[in-house]
Motif scaffolding. Sequence first.
Motif, PDB file in Angstrom:
ATOM      1  N   SER A   1       0.842  -1.210   0.000  1.00  0.00           N
ATOM      2  CA  SER A   1       0.000   0.000   0.000  1.00  0.00           C
ATOM      3  C   SER A   1       0.869   1.250   0.000  1.00  0.00           C
ATOM      4  O   SER A   1       0.586   2.220  -0.711  1.00  0.00           O
ATOM      5  N   LEU A   2       1.930   1.229   0.794  1.00  0.00           N
ATOM      6  CA  LEU A   2       2.856   2.362   0.855  1.00  0.00           C
ATOM      7  C   LEU A   2       3.536   2.583  -0.498  1.00  0.00           C
ATOM      8  O   LEU A   2       3.620   3.726  -0.975  1.00  0.00           O
ATOM      9  N   ALA A   3       3.999   1.505  -1.104  1.00  0.00           N
ATOM     10  CA  ALA A   3       4.689   1.614  -2.396  1.00  0.00           C
ATOM     11  C   ALA A   3       3.748   2.176  -3.456  1.00  0.00           C
ATOM     12  O   ALA A   3       4.152   3.014  -4.265  1.00  0.00           O
ATOM     13  N   VAL A   4       2.498   1.729  -3.449  1.00  0.00           N
ATOM     14  CA  VAL A   4       1.511   2.229  -4.422  1.00  0.00           C
ATOM     15  C   VAL A   4       1.265   3.719  -4.177  1.00  0.00           C
ATOM     16  O   VAL A   4       1.214   4.519  -5.118  1.00  0.00           O
ATOM     17  N   ALA A   5       1.141   4.106  -2.894  1.00  0.00           N
ATOM     18  CA  ALA A   5       0.904   5.520  -2.570  1.00  0.00           C
ATOM     19  C   ALA A   5       2.093   6.373  -3.007  1.00  0.00           C
ATOM     20  O   ALA A   5       1.911   7.463  -3.559  1.00  0.00           O
ATOM     21  N   LEU A   6       3.314   5.888  -2.784  1.00  0.00           N
ATOM     22  CA  LEU A   6       4.508   6.631  -3.207  1.00  0.00           C
ATOM     23  C   LEU A   6       4.539   6.779  -4.729  1.00  0.00           C
ATOM     24  O   LEU A   6       4.870   7.847  -5.253  1.00  0.00           O
ATOM     25  N   ASP A   7       4.179   5.707  -5.430  1.00  0.00           N
ATOM     26  CA  ASP A   7       4.147   5.746  -6.882  1.00  0.00           C
ATOM     27  C   ASP A   7       3.099   6.746  -7.364  1.00  0.00           C
ATOM     28  O   ASP A   7       3.354   7.516  -8.300  1.00  0.00           O
ATOM     29  N   ASP A   8       1.929   6.759  -6.712  1.00  0.00           N
ATOM     30  CA  ASP A   8       0.875   7.723  -7.062  1.00  0.00           C
ATOM     31  C   ASP A   8       1.372   9.153  -6.864  1.00  0.00           C
ATOM     32  O   ASP A   8       1.109  10.028  -7.696  1.00  0.00           O
ATOM     33  N   CYS A   9       2.074   9.391  -5.744  1.00  0.00           N
ATOM     34  CA  CYS A   9       2.602  10.734  -5.474  1.00  0.00           C
ATOM     35  C   CYS A   9       3.596  11.143  -6.558  1.00  0.00           C
ATOM     36  O   CYS A   9       3.569  12.282  -7.032  1.00  0.00           O
ATOM     37  N   ALA A  10       4.457  10.211  -6.952  1.00  0.00           N
ATOM     38  CA  ALA A  10       5.448  10.509  -7.988  1.00  0.00           C
ATOM     39  C   ALA A  10       4.756  10.823  -9.308  1.00  0.00           C
ATOM     40  O   ALA A  10       5.112  11.774 -10.005  1.00  0.00           O
ATOM     41  N   ARG A  11       3.717  10.023  -9.655  1.00  0.00           N
ATOM     42  CA  ARG A  11       2.986  10.263 -10.908  1.00  0.00           C
ATOM     43  C   ARG A  11       2.248  11.605 -10.863  1.00  0.00           C
ATOM     44  O   ARG A  11       2.200  12.329 -11.850  1.00  0.00           O
ATOM     45  N   ALA A  12       1.677  11.927  -9.705  1.00  0.00           N
ATOM     46  CA  ALA A  12       0.960  13.201  -9.564  1.00  0.00           C
ATOM     47  C   ALA A  12       1.929  14.364  -9.744  1.00  0.00           C
ATOM     48  O   ALA A  12       1.607  15.356 -10.401  1.00  0.00           O
ATOM     49  N   ALA A  13       3.126  14.238  -9.173  1.00  0.00           N
ATOM     50  CA  ALA A  13       4.126  15.308  -9.309  1.00  0.00           C
ATOM     51  C   ALA A  13       4.539  15.454 -10.774  1.00  0.00           C
ATOM     52  O   ALA A  13       4.667  16.575 -11.279  1.00  0.00           O
ATOM     53  N   GLU A  14       4.722  14.311 -11.469  1.00  0.00           N
ATOM     54  CA  GLU A  14       5.065  14.356 -12.897  1.00  0.00           C
ATOM     55  C   GLU A  14       3.954  15.029 -13.686  1.00  0.00           C
ATOM     56  O   GLU A  14       4.194  15.846 -14.566  1.00  0.00           O
ATOM     57  N   TRP A  15       2.705  14.641 -13.358  1.00  0.00           N
ATOM     58  CA  TRP A  15       1.556  15.197 -14.077  1.00  0.00           C
ATOM     59  C   TRP A  15       1.474  16.700 -13.856  1.00  0.00           C
ATOM     60  O   TRP A  15       1.250  17.452 -14.797  1.00  0.00           O
ATOM     61  N   GLN A  16       1.675  17.143 -12.607  1.00  0.00           N
ATOM     62  CA  GLN A  16       1.631  18.579 -12.312  1.00  0.00           C
ATOM     63  C   GLN A  16       2.723  19.318 -13.071  1.00  0.00           C
ATOM     64  O   GLN A  16       2.488  20.385 -13.629  1.00  0.00           O
ATOM     65  N   ALA A  17       3.911  18.744 -13.083  1.00  0.00           N
ATOM     66  CA  ALA A  17       5.028  19.389 -13.783  1.00  0.00           C
ATOM     67  C   ALA A  17       4.726  19.499 -15.273  1.00  0.00           C
ATOM     68  O   ALA A  17       4.952  20.552 -15.886  1.00  0.00           O
TER      69      ALA A  17
END
Length: 133
Positions: A108-124
């Motif tokens: 669950s933690l790894a998935v959440a970290l991956d989601d955060c990374a994807r969200a940051a990429e998307w925002q950028a």
Amino acid sequence: MARSRERDVRVIEVLLTSNAPSGAWIPTLQYDYFLVPLGASPTRRCAVLCHEVGHLLLHHDPAFHSSLSPKLLAAVAPSLPMDTTRKMLQRTGYTNHEEAAAEYVGTSLAVALDDCARAAEWQASSRLSARLR
Ligand SMILES: [Zn+2]
């Protein structure tokens, strides 16, 4: 995590044998040590760390595998208090239930970290697109 536990985190790469666990967590008064396999890919390293953090978050007692000998630990982490290490070596593993729970939390933690990374990429990329318009 380091702030709430009032101790720093140290990640140490260790050469593990094939029958060894994928990683280990060693709490001391000064540091939380996390051992990860030497040369693991970033994805594997994240999965191992998240699994060990799962044990920590679930308040499991730390456990060691016999392949993580005091000699090996002294070599990779000379500052590791040997009384802590010896105490931990008395426990040879987690129960299946503890492993399953740590794996669930870790995944669950790894998935959440991956989601955060994807969200940051998307925002950028969204900011870049907006600038290009
Ligand atoms: Zn485990």
